[in-house]
Design a protein around this motif. Structure first.
Motif, PDB file in Angstrom:
ATOM      1  N   MET A  77       0.830  -1.201   0.000  1.00 54.87           N
ATOM      2  CA  MET A  77       0.000   0.000   0.000  1.00 54.87           C
ATOM      3  C   MET A  77       0.864   1.251   0.000  1.00 54.87           C
ATOM      4  O   MET A  77       1.955   1.265   0.562  1.00 54.87           O
ATOM      5  N   LYS A  78       0.331   2.275  -0.619  1.00 53.05           N
ATOM      6  CA  LYS A  78       0.933   3.601  -0.560  1.00 53.05           C
ATOM      7  C   LYS A  78      -0.032   4.487   0.222  1.00 53.05           C
ATOM      8  O   LYS A  78      -1.103   4.862  -0.265  1.00 53.05           O
ATOM      9  N   LEU A  79       0.343   4.803   1.444  1.00 53.20           N
ATOM     10  CA  LEU A  79      -0.490   5.571   2.352  1.00 53.20           C
ATOM     11  C   LEU A  79      -0.008   7.014   2.402  1.00 53.20           C
ATOM     12  O   LEU A  79       1.203   7.278   2.310  1.00 53.20           O
ATOM     13  N   LEU A  80      -0.931   7.950   2.550  1.00 52.46           N
ATOM     14  CA  LEU A  80      -0.570   9.361   2.443  1.00 52.46           C
ATOM     15  C   LEU A  80      -1.513  10.214   3.283  1.00 52.46           C
ATOM     16  O   LEU A  80      -2.480   9.715   3.868  1.00 52.46           O
ATOM     17  N   ARG A  81      -1.207  11.489   3.311  1.00 46.72           N
ATOM     18  CA  ARG A  81      -2.069  12.482   3.976  1.00 46.72           C
ATOM     19  C   ARG A  81      -2.232  13.649   3.012  1.00 46.72           C
ATOM     20  O   ARG A  81      -1.258  14.109   2.428  1.00 46.72           O
ATOM     21  N   TYR A  82      -3.460  14.108   2.837  1.00 46.31           N
ATOM     22  CA  TYR A  82      -3.733  15.127   1.833  1.00 46.31           C
ATOM     23  C   TYR A  82      -4.544  16.261   2.439  1.00 46.31           C
ATOM     24  O   TYR A  82      -5.239  16.098   3.438  1.00 46.31           O
ATOM     25  N   GLY A  83      -4.463  17.427   1.783  1.00 45.42           N
ATOM     26  CA  GLY A  83      -5.267  18.571   2.202  1.00 45.42           C
ATOM     27  C   GLY A  83      -4.410  19.730   2.668  1.00 45.42           C
ATOM     28  O   GLY A  83      -3.175  19.658   2.701  1.00 45.42           O
ATOM     29  N   PRO A  84      -5.044  20.832   3.057  1.00 47.23           N
ATOM     30  CA  PRO A  84      -4.305  22.015   3.496  1.00 47.23           C
ATOM     31  C   PRO A  84      -3.446  21.716   4.723  1.00 47.23           C
ATOM     32  O   PRO A  84      -3.743  20.829   5.519  1.00 47.23           O
ATOM     33  N   ALA A  85      -2.377  22.476   4.866  1.00 43.99           N
ATOM     34  CA  ALA A  85      -1.470  22.295   5.993  1.00 43.99           C
ATOM     35  C   ALA A  85      -2.228  22.439   7.308  1.00 43.99           C
ATOM     36  O   ALA A  85      -2.974  23.406   7.508  1.00 43.99           O
ATOM     37  N   GLY A  86      -2.046  21.477   8.177  1.00 45.06           N
ATOM     38  CA  GLY A  86      -2.713  21.472   9.466  1.00 45.06           C
ATOM     39  C   GLY A  86      -4.106  20.876   9.448  1.00 45.06           C
ATOM     40  O   GLY A  86      -4.715  20.696  10.498  1.00 45.06           O
ATOM     41  N   GLN A  87      -4.598  20.538   8.241  1.00 45.08           N
ATOM     42  CA  GLN A  87      -5.936  19.956   8.123  1.00 45.08           C
ATOM     43  C   GLN A  87      -5.909  18.664   7.290  1.00 45.08           C
ATOM     44  O   GLN A  87      -6.909  18.282   6.695  1.00 45.08           O
ATOM     45  N   GLU A  88      -4.771  18.004   7.264  1.00 41.69           N
ATOM     46  CA  GLU A  88      -4.610  16.839   6.406  1.00 41.69           C
ATOM     47  C   GLU A  88      -5.518  15.686   6.841  1.00 41.69           C
ATOM     48  O   GLU A  88      -5.792  15.494   8.033  1.00 41.69           O
ATOM     49  N   LYS A  89      -5.962  14.934   5.854  1.00 38.94           N
ATOM     50  CA  LYS A  89      -6.764  13.737   6.071  1.00 38.94           C
ATOM     51  C   LYS A  89      -5.982  12.523   5.571  1.00 38.94           C
ATOM     52  O   LYS A  89      -5.156  12.636   4.662  1.00 38.94           O
ATOM     53  N   PRO A  90      -6.255  11.334   6.130  1.00 35.92           N
ATOM     54  CA  PRO A  90      -5.555  10.142   5.679  1.00 35.92           C
ATOM     55  C   PRO A  90      -6.116   9.625   4.362  1.00 35.92           C
ATOM     56  O   PRO A  90      -7.317   9.731   4.091  1.00 35.92           O
ATOM     57  N   GLY A  91      -5.241   9.050   3.554  1.00 38.27           N
ATOM     58  CA  GLY A  91      -5.685   8.482   2.295  1.00 38.27           C
ATOM     59  C   GLY A  91      -4.714   7.431   1.804  1.00 38.27           C
ATOM     60  O   GLY A  91      -3.696   7.144   2.452  1.00 38.27           O
ATOM     61  N   LEU A  92      -5.040   6.856   0.680  1.00 34.51           N
ATOM     62  CA  LEU A  92      -4.118   5.932   0.020  1.00 34.51           C
ATOM     63  C   LEU A  92      -4.160   6.178  -1.466  1.00 34.51           C
ATOM     64  O   LEU A  92      -5.126   6.731  -2.011  1.00 34.51           O
ATOM     65  N   LEU A  93      -3.103   5.755  -2.132  1.00 35.43           N
ATOM     66  CA  LEU A  93      -2.997   5.905  -3.578  1.00 35.43           C
ATOM     67  C   LEU A  93      -3.421   4.602  -4.228  1.00 35.43           C
ATOM     68  O   LEU A  93      -2.874   3.534  -3.930  1.00 35.43           O
ATOM     69  N   ASP A  94      -4.421   4.674  -5.122  1.00 34.08           N
ATOM     70  CA  ASP A  94      -4.869   3.438  -5.772  1.00 34.08           C
ATOM     71  C   ASP A  94      -4.043   3.164  -7.027  1.00 34.08           C
ATOM     72  O   ASP A  94      -3.127   3.929  -7.373  1.00 34.08           O
ATOM     73  N   ASP A  95      -4.351   2.096  -7.714  1.00 31.07           N
ATOM     74  CA  ASP A  95      -3.557   1.670  -8.862  1.00 31.07           C
ATOM     75  C   ASP A  95      -3.669   2.627 -10.042  1.00 31.07           C
ATOM     76  O   ASP A  95      -2.850   2.566 -10.969  1.00 31.07           O
ATOM     77  N   GLN A  96      -4.673   3.477 -10.032  1.00 33.79           N
ATOM     78  CA  GLN A  96      -4.838   4.462 -11.108  1.00 33.79           C
ATOM     79  C   GLN A  96      -4.206   5.805 -10.761  1.00 33.79           C
ATOM     80  O   GLN A  96      -4.359   6.777 -11.499  1.00 33.79           O
ATOM     81  N   GLY A  97      -3.509   5.875  -9.626  1.00 33.91           N
ATOM     82  CA  GLY A  97      -2.883   7.124  -9.211  1.00 33.91           C
ATOM     83  C   GLY A  97      -3.838   8.110  -8.576  1.00 33.91           C
ATOM     84  O   GLY A  97      -3.504   9.289  -8.411  1.00 33.91           O
ATOM     85  N   GLN A  98      -5.040   7.656  -8.218  1.00 27.27           N
ATOM     86  CA  GLN A  98      -6.010   8.502  -7.543  1.00 27.27           C
ATOM     87  C   GLN A  98      -5.867   8.349  -6.030  1.00 27.27           C
ATOM     88  O   GLN A  98      -5.531   7.270  -5.530  1.00 27.27           O
ATOM     89  N   VAL A  99      -6.179   9.421  -5.321  1.00 34.30           N
ATOM     90  CA  VAL A  99      -6.204   9.356  -3.862  1.00 34.30           C
ATOM     91  C   VAL A  99      -7.583   8.895  -3.405  1.00 34.30           C
ATOM     92  O   VAL A  99      -8.606   9.403  -3.868  1.00 34.30           O
ATOM     93  N   ARG A 100      -7.601   7.927  -2.520  1.00 33.87           N
ATOM     94  CA  ARG A 100      -8.828   7.439  -1.898  1.00 33.87           C
ATOM     95  C   ARG A 100      -8.833   7.869  -0.438  1.00 33.87           C
ATOM     96  O   ARG A 100      -7.843   7.743   0.266  1.00 33.87           O
ATOM     97  N   ASP A 101      -9.973   8.368   0.006  1.00 29.97           N
ATOM     98  CA  ASP A 101     -10.096   8.918   1.361  1.00 29.97           C
ATOM     99  C   ASP A 101     -10.244   7.804   2.392  1.00 29.97           C
ATOM    100  O   ASP A 101     -11.097   6.921   2.255  1.00 29.97           O
TER     101      ASP A 101
END
Length: 284
Positions: free
Chosen positions: A1-25
């Motif tokens: 898995m490729k796990l990540l955090r996305y969103g404005p600084a200080g307000q990031e949410k957890p997500g992962l990168l799917d096989d199509q390069g999209q972020v999933r919440d």
């Protein structure tokens, strides 16, 4: 898995990168990519999630969708110095008989594409591409043979360093390592099963399109399992701690004559299978 955090600084949410390069919440599953979410049990829970059931986040990661540091609420940002023999040589220093440990303050942590700010008065701000190791299951006095069971994953770190502060200002290395924005981390945390041979990963760093660092984790002196076990002798390791494991040659300090960041440059860096970072260099 490729796990990540996305969103404005200080307000990031957890997500992962799917096989199509999209972020999933992942915010309906976990509150952040930190703490217990990174333990073996937490990672297993995420593995059991049907990725196609997760909401798709609008935007392209690292383009019109900002990514934060791939680990939230980092407890300790532990760094290893002079861990590549060829980098020690370019620095004019011997390979240490034991790992050199120093710290970055967690206020240095930023996202992989956030600006890096040269501190006021700095004249020797430098770059270092490094393999980051994210602790999942904590522990003390960890056996080297068991160390990888304590690792949640790997990531890219830019160990930005102010060499005058580090070497010439009558203090420990930490003084030149922990300035604000000196710890770009990410873009994602990659679980060990997707990384493969972490002892043979190409790594590189460019400044304004010029390749300065072009190395491989194969030349690391003290390997990942040893470093996890070694660090755990001196402190308890906890979920979400990050160990940055040293840099190959090609830093600004090692150029003849030395080359340092002046502001206005663009740094690009990456590690095989772990993604890339891009930072504009500005002044604080």
């Amino acid at each position: 898995m490729k796990l990540l955090r996305y969103g404005p600084a200080g307000q990031e949410k957890p997500g992962l990168l799917d096989d199509q390069g999209q972020v999933r919440d992942l915010s309906g599953i976990i509150t952040d990519l930190s703490g217990d979410a990174l333990t073996a049990q937490g990672i297993d829970k995420l593995r059991g999630v049907d990725i196609n059931s997760l909401p798709v986040v609008a935007g392209t990661p690292q383009d019109d969708l900002r990514l934060g540091a791939c680990v939230g609420n980092i407890g300790k940002f532990i760094c290893i110095g002079l861990n590549y023999a060829d980098h020690a040589e370019e620095s004019g220093l011997d390979v240490p008989p034991e790992p050199v440990i120093f710290n970055k303050w967690t206020s240095a942590v930023v996202g992989p594409n956030d600006d890096v700010l040269i501190p006021r008065g700095s004249v020797k701000t430098d770059w270092e591409v490094e393999l980051g190791v994210v602790i999942g299951t904590g522990g003390s006095y960890i056996d080297e043979a068991d160390a990888m069971n304590h690792v949640a994953g790997f990531c890219v770190v830019n160990d930005v360093s102010e060499r005058e502060y580090q070497i010439e200002r009558a203090g420990t290395w930490d003084k030149g390592k922990g300035c604000d924005t000196f710890g770009p981390t990410g873009p994602w945390l990659v679980t060990p099963d997707e990384v493969g041979d972490y002892d043979n990963l190409a790594m590189w760093l460019d400044v304004d399109g010029k390749r300065y660092q072009n190395g491989n984790t194969a030349t690391m002196v003290y390997k990942v399992p040893f470093l996890v076990a070694y660090c755990s002798r001196f402190m308890s390791l906890q979920p979400g701690d990050v160990i940055s494991t040293g840099t190959p040659p090609g830093v600004g300090l090692g150029q003849k004559p030395p080359v340092y960041l002046q502001g206005g440059e663009v740094m690009r860096l990456g590690i095989q299978g772990l993604g890339e970072q891009r930072q504009n260099v500005a002044h604080a």
